[in-house]
Design a protein around this motif. Structure first.
Motif, PDB file in Angstrom:
ATOM      1  N   SER A 161       0.828  -1.210   0.000  1.00  0.00           N
ATOM      2  CA  SER A 161       0.000   0.000   0.000  1.00  0.00           C
ATOM      3  C   SER A 161       0.863   1.260   0.000  1.00  0.00           C
ATOM      4  O   SER A 161       0.488   2.268  -0.606  1.00  0.00           O
ATOM      5  N   ARG A 162       2.018   1.220   0.641  1.00  0.00           N
ATOM      6  CA  ARG A 162       2.930   2.374   0.603  1.00  0.00           C
ATOM      7  C   ARG A 162       3.489   2.579  -0.797  1.00  0.00           C
ATOM      8  O   ARG A 162       3.601   3.717  -1.260  1.00  0.00           O
ATOM      9  N   TYR A 163       3.856   1.493  -1.462  1.00  0.00           N
ATOM     10  CA  TYR A 163       4.341   1.614  -2.846  1.00  0.00           C
ATOM     11  C   TYR A 163       3.252   2.198  -3.737  1.00  0.00           C
ATOM     12  O   TYR A 163       3.524   3.062  -4.570  1.00  0.00           O
ATOM     13  N   ALA A 164       2.033   1.734  -3.569  1.00  0.00           N
ATOM     14  CA  ALA A 164       0.921   2.241  -4.379  1.00  0.00           C
ATOM     15  C   ALA A 164       0.697   3.718  -4.110  1.00  0.00           C
ATOM     16  O   ALA A 164       0.452   4.506  -5.043  1.00  0.00           O
ATOM     17  N   ALA A 165       0.784   4.156  -2.859  1.00  0.00           N
ATOM     18  CA  ALA A 165       0.614   5.572  -2.522  1.00  0.00           C
ATOM     19  C   ALA A 165       1.735   6.419  -3.125  1.00  0.00           C
ATOM     20  O   ALA A 165       1.493   7.534  -3.599  1.00  0.00           O
ATOM     21  N   GLN A 166       2.955   5.885  -3.142  1.00  0.00           N
ATOM     22  CA  GLN A 166       4.073   6.620  -3.735  1.00  0.00           C
ATOM     23  C   GLN A 166       3.897   6.770  -5.233  1.00  0.00           C
ATOM     24  O   GLN A 166       4.168   7.834  -5.791  1.00  0.00           O
ATOM     25  N   VAL A 167       3.419   5.744  -5.889  1.00  0.00           N
ATOM     26  CA  VAL A 167       3.200   5.810  -7.325  1.00  0.00           C
ATOM     27  C   VAL A 167       2.086   6.797  -7.658  1.00  0.00           C
ATOM     28  O   VAL A 167       2.153   7.532  -8.644  1.00  0.00           O
ATOM     29  N   ALA A 168       1.062   6.856  -6.812  1.00  0.00           N
ATOM     30  CA  ALA A 168      -0.093   7.725  -7.074  1.00  0.00           C
ATOM     31  C   ALA A 168       0.146   9.173  -6.674  1.00  0.00           C
ATOM     32  O   ALA A 168      -0.688  10.028  -6.938  1.00  0.00           O
ATOM     33  N   THR A 169       1.274   9.484  -6.068  1.00  0.00           N
ATOM     34  CA  THR A 169       1.568  10.843  -5.626  1.00  0.00           C
ATOM     35  C   THR A 169       1.635  11.794  -6.827  1.00  0.00           C
ATOM     36  O   THR A 169       2.193  11.462  -7.863  1.00  0.00           O
ATOM     37  N   THR A 170       1.095  12.966  -6.640  1.00  0.00           N
ATOM     38  CA  THR A 170       1.100  13.959  -7.728  1.00  0.00           C
ATOM     39  C   THR A 170       2.509  14.499  -7.958  1.00  0.00           C
ATOM     40  O   THR A 170       3.362  14.458  -7.053  1.00  0.00           O
ATOM     41  N   LYS A 189       5.866  15.072  -5.449  1.00  0.00           N
ATOM     42  CA  LYS A 189       7.101  14.304  -5.680  1.00  0.00           C
ATOM     43  C   LYS A 189       8.316  15.220  -5.695  1.00  0.00           C
ATOM     44  O   LYS A 189       9.385  14.836  -5.247  1.00  0.00           O
TER      45      LYS A 189
END
Length: 104
Positions: free
Chosen positions: A90-99, A103
């Motif tokens: 879930s942390r990886y997914a949140a990092q990928v979805a960051t605007t 970033k």
């Protein structure tokens, strides 16, 4: 069941996978078979240990961790399973979805 910690440090060895087991082959010794699902951590610190990619992949698939050590037996790298830890995924997914502004 408690997961096992395997430390390959005392002699050269070859690790491979067959029928859901890691097979550890050492010179002048009988092969050792350990069910891959029973391994929690595999530590390799002897410089003359070889292992196949399938050992690493199946270890990670079953939630195990691989630790590579240098000539001083100090850890220098780790392979962690991605699917075995829902918090990590879930942390990886949140990092990928960051605007993009976040970033930067």
């Amino acid at each position: 069941m408690t997961k096992r910690i395997l430390d390959i440090a005392d002699a050269p060895a070859r690790l491979r996978v067959s029928s859901g087991c890691v097979i550890i082959q050492k010179e002048n010794e009988a092969d050792v078979r350990i069910a891959i699902e029973d391994i929690g951590v595999l530590i390799v610190s002897h410089p003359r240990v070889s292992y196949s990619q399938s050992v690493l992949a199946q270890l990670a698939e079953n939630g195990g961790v691989f630790v590579a050590c240098d000539s001083s037996s100090l850890p220098v790298g780790m392979l962690l399973p991605l699917s075995g830890n829902h918090i990590q995924v879930s942390r990886y997914a949140a990092q990928v979805a960051t605007t993009l502004p976040t970033k930067k």
